[in-house]
Design a protein around this motif. Structure first.
Motif, PDB file in Angstrom:
ATOM      1  N   PHE A  65      24.938  76.380  27.531  1.00  0.00           N
ATOM      2  CA  PHE A  65      23.741  76.880  26.844  1.00  0.00           C
ATOM      3  C   PHE A  65      22.726  75.767  26.556  1.00  0.00           C
ATOM      4  CE2 PHE A  65      27.088  79.955  25.308  1.00  0.00           C
ATOM      5  CZ  PHE A  65      26.735  80.955  26.201  1.00  0.00           C
ATOM      6  N   THR A  66      22.604  74.833  27.475  1.00  0.00           N
ATOM      7  CA  THR A  66      21.536  73.839  27.341  1.00  0.00           C
ATOM      8  C   THR A  66      20.209  74.385  27.863  1.00  0.00           C
ATOM      9  OG1 THR A  66      22.266  72.878  29.436  1.00  0.00           O
ATOM     10  CG2 THR A  66      23.016  71.803  27.406  1.00  0.00           C
ATOM     11  N   ASN A  67      20.271  75.467  28.634  1.00  0.00           N
ATOM     12  CA  ASN A  67      19.054  76.105  29.156  1.00  0.00           C
ATOM     13  C   ASN A  67      18.573  77.126  28.127  1.00  0.00           C
ATOM     14  OD1 ASN A  67      17.101  77.573  30.568  1.00  0.00           O
ATOM     15  ND2 ASN A  67      18.162  77.355  32.525  1.00  0.00           N
ATOM     16  N   VAL A 116      22.824  83.575  21.736  1.00  0.00           N
ATOM     17  CA  VAL A 116      23.213  82.295  21.144  1.00  0.00           C
ATOM     18  C   VAL A 116      21.951  81.535  20.760  1.00  0.00           C
ATOM     19  CG1 VAL A 116      25.354  82.198  22.485  1.00  0.00           C
ATOM     20  CG2 VAL A 116      23.284  81.102  23.371  1.00  0.00           C
ATOM     21  N   ASP A 117      22.123  80.510  19.940  1.00  0.00           N
ATOM     22  CA  ASP A 117      20.956  79.752  19.486  1.00  0.00           C
ATOM     23  C   ASP A 117      21.184  78.256  19.506  1.00  0.00           C
ATOM     24  OD1 ASP A 117      22.741  79.456  17.421  1.00  0.00           O
ATOM     25  OD2 ASP A 117      21.440  80.323  15.875  1.00  0.00           O
ATOM     26  N   ASP A 136      32.039  92.236  29.137  1.00  0.00           N
ATOM     27  CA  ASP A 136      30.595  92.423  29.299  1.00  0.00           C
ATOM     28  C   ASP A 136      29.783  91.227  28.796  1.00  0.00           C
ATOM     29  OD1 ASP A 136      31.017  95.012  30.373  1.00  0.00           O
ATOM     30  OD2 ASP A 136      31.186  95.817  28.341  1.00  0.00           O
ATOM     31  N   TRP A 137      30.400  90.080  28.717  1.00  0.00           N
ATOM     32  CA  TRP A 137      29.707  88.870  28.279  1.00  0.00           C
ATOM     33  C   TRP A 137      29.053  89.061  26.905  1.00  0.00           C
ATOM     34  CZ3 TRP A 137      29.290  83.962  30.546  1.00  0.00           C
ATOM     35  CH2 TRP A 137      29.973  83.824  31.764  1.00  0.00           C
ATOM     36  N   ARG A 138      29.775  89.706  26.013  1.00  0.00           N
ATOM     37  CA  ARG A 138      29.275  89.902  24.653  1.00  0.00           C
ATOM     38  C   ARG A 138      30.147  89.081  23.703  1.00  0.00           C
ATOM     39  NH1 ARG A 138      25.402  93.539  24.096  1.00  0.00           N
ATOM     40  NH2 ARG A 138      25.719  93.579  21.836  1.00  0.00           N
ATOM     41  N   PHE A 139      29.499  88.149  22.982  1.00  0.00           N
ATOM     42  CA  PHE A 139      30.232  87.219  22.133  1.00  0.00           C
ATOM     43  C   PHE A 139      29.262  86.512  21.211  1.00  0.00           C
ATOM     44  CE2 PHE A 139      29.870  85.446  26.562  1.00  0.00           C
ATOM     45  CZ  PHE A 139      28.689  84.741  26.364  1.00  0.00           C
ATOM     46  N   SER A 140      29.790  85.781  20.251  1.00  0.00           N
ATOM     47  CA  SER A 140      28.989  84.860  19.445  1.00  0.00           C
ATOM     48  C   SER A 140      29.158  83.465  20.030  1.00  0.00           C
ATOM     49  CB  SER A 140      29.469  84.870  17.990  1.00  0.00           C
ATOM     50  OG  SER A 140      30.740  84.240  17.894  1.00  0.00           O
ATOM     51  N   VAL A 161      33.017  78.849  22.098  1.00  0.00           N
ATOM     52  CA  VAL A 161      33.666  77.566  21.814  1.00  0.00           C
ATOM     53  C   VAL A 161      35.178  77.739  21.799  1.00  0.00           C
ATOM     54  CG1 VAL A 161      34.027  75.810  20.036  1.00  0.00           C
ATOM     55  CG2 VAL A 161      31.708  76.595  20.573  1.00  0.00           C
ATOM     56  N   ALA A 162      35.658  78.759  21.072  1.00  0.00           N
ATOM     57  CA  ALA A 162      37.099  79.004  20.976  1.00  0.00           C
ATOM     58  C   ALA A 162      37.706  79.270  22.341  1.00  0.00           C
ATOM     59  CB  ALA A 162      37.367  80.169  20.035  1.00  0.00           C
ATOM     60  N   ALA A 163      36.909  79.870  23.240  1.00  0.00           N
ATOM     61  CA  ALA A 163      37.402  80.218  24.571  1.00  0.00           C
ATOM     62  C   ALA A 163      37.272  79.076  25.576  1.00  0.00           C
ATOM     63  CB  ALA A 163      36.652  81.439  25.086  1.00  0.00           C
TER      64      ALA A 163
END
Length: 268
Positions: free
Chosen positions: A62-64, A73-74, A147-151, A156-158
């Protein structure tokens, strides 16, 4: 390490090993904080190393910033790369098997090989002096969450959503003319089966892959995590959007403005 953190790491490892998906940890009543997620990720690394895997580097995710809204994500995150998740490409009909990966997606990235350990507080010129090798790679990311849904904490945990790192040839960074400028300005075209899919540039990655490395060095120091060491490789995040990949497809890149060759890989 708390019982909850070890339980998270155990569940993640079982999901990764089984190629199966689980519900996001953030959806449970207690939720999941980033601090807890990073501690769970540390335990996950310990489990993998205890069974004989070797940690060979880090991946920054998530650097992009252009994809933050898509994934809800933020901030960037990071995870580990292992000898078991690293495939060195030969440039001669390379094939990557997708079996066991959950909803895999492809990300073209720049990877650094560290010749010296960087320290927090270094500017980018000093960081550049810690890099011995530079190359281009594909990271195949995956989501054990449907479905690529996560916080951000879930990722990180994954293990940072890391699946496989497909590493092209690496070169002495001294061969790049004006490397600091080139890393921020080079361009890349991503294609699938000969059809252009997306374009990107070094500036997409927090302004430059070198800036992404600086972010990781500072983040590791702030969290009290294991610092980067000489000999590690760091892949710095996707230069384009991430795209679903399927068996039978051939993906390739064309790179300009930095002196690195493109890559081609077929998926099976």
């Amino acid at each position: 390490m708390s019982t909850a953190e070890t339980a998270i790491a155990d569940e993640v490892l079982a999901a990764l090993d089984g190629g199966r998906q689980i519900s996001p940890f953030s959806e449970c009543e207690a939720g999941l904080s980033l601090a807890t997620a990073y501690r769970a990720a540390t335990h996950l690394r310990g489990l993998r190393m205890a069974r004989g895997e070797t940690q060979v580097g880090r991946k920054i995710g998530f650097t992009n910033r252009s994809i933050w809204a898509q994934y809800r994500v933020d901030r960037p995150i990071w995870g580990d790369v292992y000898n078991t998740t690293l495939l060195r490409l030969t440039g001669q009909g390379d094939v990557c098997r997708l079996a066991g990966l959950c909803e895999p997606r492809i990300e073209p990235e720049i990877v650094f090989g560290l010749s010296a350990a960087p320290n927090a507080g270094m500017d980018e010129a000093a960081l550049l002096a810690c890099i011995g090798q530079v190359g281009h790679c594909f990271e195949i990311v995956q989501s054990i969450f449907p479905d690529w849904r996560f916080s951000a904490a879930d990722t990180v945990a994954a293990g940072g959503l890391h699946g496989v790192l497909l590493l092209g040839e690496t070169f002495d960074i001294a061969r790049l003319p004006d490397a600091q400028r080139a890393l921020a300005s080079f361009e890349i075209v991503l294609s699938c089966d000969g059809r252009e899919i997306d374009r990107g540039s070094g500036a997409n990655v927090l302004g430059s892959p070198l800036s992404a490395l600086r972010h990781l060095v500072e983040e590791l120091a702030e969290r009290g995590s294991d610092p980067l060491r000489a000999g590690e490789m760091v892949t710095t995040g996707t230069l384009t959007a991430a795209f679903p990949v399927a068996p039978g497809q051939t993906w390739s890149t064309a790179v300009s403005g930095i002196g690195l060759p493109g890559l081609t890989v077929t998926f099976g």
